[in-house]
Motif scaffolding. Structure first.
Motif, PDB file in Angstrom:
ATOM      1  N   HIS A 129       0.732  -1.171  -0.166  1.00 30.26           N
ATOM      2  CA  HIS A 129      -0.057  -0.031   0.015  1.00 30.26           C
ATOM      3  C   HIS A 129       0.959   1.312  -0.108  1.00 30.26           C
ATOM      4  O   HIS A 129       0.438   2.350  -0.177  1.00 30.26           O
ATOM      5  N   TYR A 130       2.208   1.041   0.489  1.00 29.76           N
ATOM      6  CA  TYR A 130       2.936   2.266   0.747  1.00 29.76           C
ATOM      7  C   TYR A 130       4.053   2.635   0.090  1.00 29.76           C
ATOM      8  O   TYR A 130       4.809   3.414   0.371  1.00 29.76           O
ATOM      9  N   ASP A 131       4.390   1.818  -0.913  1.00 27.17           N
ATOM     10  CA  ASP A 131       5.559   2.121  -2.179  1.00 27.17           C
ATOM     11  C   ASP A 131       6.849   1.908  -1.257  1.00 27.17           C
ATOM     12  O   ASP A 131       7.709   3.049  -1.545  1.00 27.17           O
ATOM     13  N   CYS A 132       6.910   0.924  -0.530  1.00 25.98           N
ATOM     14  CA  CYS A 132       8.157   0.748   0.341  1.00 25.98           C
ATOM     15  C   CYS A 132       8.422  -0.769   0.584  1.00 25.98           C
ATOM     16  O   CYS A 132       7.806  -1.525   0.858  1.00 25.98           O
ATOM     17  N   VAL A 133       9.571  -0.977  -0.298  1.00 28.93           N
ATOM     18  CA  VAL A 133       9.959  -2.551   0.053  1.00 28.93           C
ATOM     19  C   VAL A 133      10.971  -2.811   1.020  1.00 28.93           C
ATOM     20  O   VAL A 133      12.145  -2.041   0.834  1.00 28.93           O
ATOM     21  N   PRO A 134      10.818  -3.665   1.922  1.00 30.62           N
ATOM     22  CA  PRO A 134      11.978  -3.572   3.120  1.00 30.62           C
ATOM     23  C   PRO A 134      13.137  -4.485   2.550  1.00 30.62           C
ATOM     24  O   PRO A 134      12.979  -5.055   1.452  1.00 30.62           O
ATOM     25  N   ASP A 135      14.209  -4.335   3.174  1.00 29.78           N
ATOM     26  CA  ASP A 135      15.354  -5.348   3.025  1.00 29.78           C
ATOM     27  C   ASP A 135      15.140  -6.776   3.448  1.00 29.78           C
ATOM     28  O   ASP A 135      15.469  -7.736   3.161  1.00 29.78           O
ATOM     29  N   ILE A 136      14.524  -6.579   4.762  1.00 30.90           N
ATOM     30  CA  ILE A 136      13.937  -7.920   5.499  1.00 30.90           C
ATOM     31  C   ILE A 136      12.702  -7.937   5.616  1.00 30.90           C
ATOM     32  O   ILE A 136      12.060  -7.009   6.414  1.00 30.90           O
ATOM     33  N   LEU A 137      11.617  -8.826   5.458  1.00 31.33           N
ATOM     34  CA  LEU A 137      10.497  -8.712   5.593  1.00 31.33           C
ATOM     35  C   LEU A 137      10.475 -10.008   6.879  1.00 31.33           C
ATOM     36  O   LEU A 137      10.491 -11.077   6.415  1.00 31.33           O
TER      37      LEU A 137
ATOM     38  N   VAL B 253       3.756 -20.520  13.639  1.00 29.48           N
ATOM     39  CA  VAL B 253       5.022 -20.404  12.483  1.00 29.48           C
ATOM     40  C   VAL B 253       5.324 -18.945  12.443  1.00 29.48           C
ATOM     41  O   VAL B 253       4.474 -18.130  12.838  1.00 29.48           O
ATOM     42  N   GLY B 254       6.725 -18.653  11.907  1.00 35.36           N
ATOM     43  CA  GLY B 254       7.013 -17.617  11.550  1.00 35.36           C
ATOM     44  C   GLY B 254       8.076 -17.520  10.339  1.00 35.36           C
ATOM     45  O   GLY B 254       8.515 -18.669  10.145  1.00 35.36           O
ATOM     46  N   ALA B 255       8.335 -16.201   9.903  1.00 34.67           N
ATOM     47  CA  ALA B 255       9.393 -16.368   8.763  1.00 34.67           C
ATOM     48  C   ALA B 255      10.092 -14.991   8.598  1.00 34.67           C
ATOM     49  O   ALA B 255       9.252 -14.051   8.890  1.00 34.67           O
ATOM     50  N   PHE B 256      11.324 -14.963   8.138  1.00 35.27           N
ATOM     51  CA  PHE B 256      11.858 -13.680   7.574  1.00 35.27           C
ATOM     52  C   PHE B 256      12.308 -13.905   6.341  1.00 35.27           C
ATOM     53  O   PHE B 256      13.093 -14.922   5.935  1.00 35.27           O
ATOM     54  N   THR B 257      12.287 -13.147   5.325  1.00 36.17           N
ATOM     55  CA  THR B 257      12.513 -13.072   3.956  1.00 36.17           C
ATOM     56  C   THR B 257      13.399 -11.927   3.550  1.00 36.17           C
ATOM     57  O   THR B 257      13.094 -10.840   4.046  1.00 36.17           O
ATOM     58  N   ALA B 258      14.602 -12.432   2.596  1.00 40.14           N
ATOM     59  CA  ALA B 258      15.379 -11.274   2.375  1.00 40.14           C
ATOM     60  C   ALA B 258      16.091 -11.490   0.935  1.00 40.14           C
ATOM     61  O   ALA B 258      15.522 -12.764   0.226  1.00 40.14           O
ATOM     62  N   SER B 259      17.158 -11.020   0.211  1.00 44.20           N
ATOM     63  CA  SER B 259      17.477 -11.342  -0.796  1.00 44.20           C
ATOM     64  C   SER B 259      18.378 -12.665  -0.694  1.00 44.20           C
ATOM     65  O   SER B 259      18.718 -12.993   0.710  1.00 44.20           O
ATOM     66  N   ASN B 260      18.496 -13.565  -1.482  1.00 44.75           N
ATOM     67  CA  ASN B 260      19.397 -14.699  -1.504  1.00 44.75           C
ATOM     68  C   ASN B 260      20.912 -14.310  -0.702  1.00 44.75           C
ATOM     69  O   ASN B 260      21.441 -14.858  -0.242  1.00 44.75           O
ATOM     70  N   GLU B 261      21.439 -13.126  -1.380  1.00 41.53           N
ATOM     71  CA  GLU B 261      22.969 -12.764  -1.301  1.00 41.53           C
ATOM     72  C   GLU B 261      22.667 -12.432   0.422  1.00 41.53           C
ATOM     73  O   GLU B 261      23.650 -12.580   1.279  1.00 41.53           O
ATOM     74  N   LEU B 262      21.741 -11.804   0.899  1.00 39.45           N
ATOM     75  CA  LEU B 262      21.909 -11.111   2.118  1.00 39.45           C
ATOM     76  C   LEU B 262      21.526 -12.427   3.084  1.00 39.45           C
ATOM     77  O   LEU B 262      22.241 -12.641   4.043  1.00 39.45           O
TER      78      LEU B 262
END
Length: 393
Positions: A233-241, A253-262
């Protein structure tokens, strides 16, 4: 059973609601007396598809008969977790491609904080005042509410706070800051949305200082706000979700998502930079996969905004100051805490489940299953209005 509950099961408050549960189905929880309770809370936003959704139950039963726990996280290739994380990546921006599955939202926050410190080599963490990210020691450290922290100090060091939606304080983000962690929509504080492109400006400041931006979507994620994730909604992509609650429709359950490199920075120096025994459990992952497919392959997300509009249309009353939030993550802000308490407790007597928010005593939580029908919403809102009309000031 209530006496055993109070004696043998650890309590979190002096006066638990102590509803004795028989079973639950769809939008209703049934007590041991056979009374149906319309659930406007969904296990605090966790039961996104309601109770015992047939597709989730089928997925869990099928996987439980195939294999359950076989090895600690990340060693064996297990089809449910692979299929789930691949589907999730296809629905997220390209920079959010690799997911680490854990056991709860608070553990996901812990992993995200560790990842940010590991990747940047910095220690400082910034969070928002009145933030809530969980109750383990790291998550507690970035909680912006001293009353709930003071009994457990000392917590992790080098943590500071900024005021949510206050752009003047973004200068506190510097080249010493490992990460800024924010709830995309503040939950415990009263379902407060970002305004005036606040998250976009936080993103820009993080880019300028090389700081990781962590967005906590544990509560607003998985369709609850009318988008798969609220950051859309807010035009903002995090580094870690960070995610949790509604992702398995009622299972932990829980999870965190980032780039493969990170994310790969957790693999070495040291090895096992983050480890969990039961994260990515195949039974839980199967429930996650069934939930995500149902949310994204139906009209549930689009219908969430229609249901929000219905709630806002119906719940007009002189004692309701405002309705905060988005989609089916809504909070009625009453004139005072006494009215909020009265509404929650009196509605419970009439078979409607409502609940409080952590830090806003005037709030009444409305976070029903995404599957709740318009007719059920009308019924529940009718009970709320009846209770408000009967309130004696």
């Amino acid at each position: 059973m209530k006496e055993d509950f109070l004696k043998y099961q650890a309590q979190t408050s002096p006066y638990p609601l102590a509803l004795q549960i028989s079973h639950a189905k769809g939008s209703y929880i049934y007590d041991t007396d056979g009374k149906a309770h319309l659930d406007f809370v969904a296990g605090v936003s966790a039961c996104s598809l309601g109770h015992c959704h047939p597709k989730v139950v089928e997925a869990v039963q099928k996987q439980a008969e195939t294999y359950m726990h076989v090895m600690v996280y990340g060693e064996y290739v297990q089809e449910p977790a692979v299929a789930y994380t691949k589907l999730l990546a296809s629905l997220l921006p390209p920079s959010l491609e690799t997911t680490y599955m854990v056991n709860s939202g608070t553990e996901a926050v812990e992993g995200a904080l560790k990842l940010a410190r590991r990747a940047t080599g910095r220690s400082q963490l910034l969070a928002a005042r009145h933030a809530y990210h969980g109750n383990t020691m790291g998550s507690l450290s970035v909680m912006g509410y001293e009353e709930r922290k003071s009994a457990f100090r000392p917590l992790i060091p080098d943590v500071g706070f900024i005021r949510f939606n206050n752009q003047d304080e973004l200068e506190k983000i510097t080249d010493k800051t490992a990460a800024v962690i924010l709830e995309t929509i503040q939950g415990g504080a009263g379902f407060i949305e970002p305004t005036n492109r606040y998250l976009k400006k936080v993103r820009q400041r993080c880019n300028a200082t090389g700081t990781m931006l962590i967005l906590d979507e544990i509560q607003p994620g998985f369709g609850r706000t009318g988008k798969l994730f609220a950051f859309e909604h807010y035009d903002c992509v995090p580094d870690i979700l960070v995610m949790g609650k509604g992702m398995a429709s009622g299972l932990p359950v829980g999870a965190f998502t980032a780039s493969n490199e990170l994310m790969s920075s957790l693999q070495d120096s040291p090895k096992l930079g983050h480890i969990t025994t039961f994260g990515g459990n195949p039974v839980i992952a199967s429930a996650c996969l069934a939930t995500l497919k149902e949310i994204t392959e139906t009209q549930l997300i689009a219908d969430t905004l229609k249901k929000e509009a219905l709630v806002r249309k119906l719940l007009k009353h002189r004692l309701i100051r405002e309705i905060r939030g988005k989609g089916l993550m809504l909070a009625l802000i009453m004139e005072n805490a006494e009215i909020a308490n009265h509404v929650i407790l009196e509605c419970a007597k009439r078979g409607l489940i409502l609940f409080w928010l952590l830090f806003e005593p005037r709030a009444v939580r409305i976070s029903p299953p995404l599957t709740m029908s318009a007719e059920e919403i009308e019924s529940g809102c009718g009970i709320i209005l009846e209770v408000l009309e009967g309130y004696k000031q």
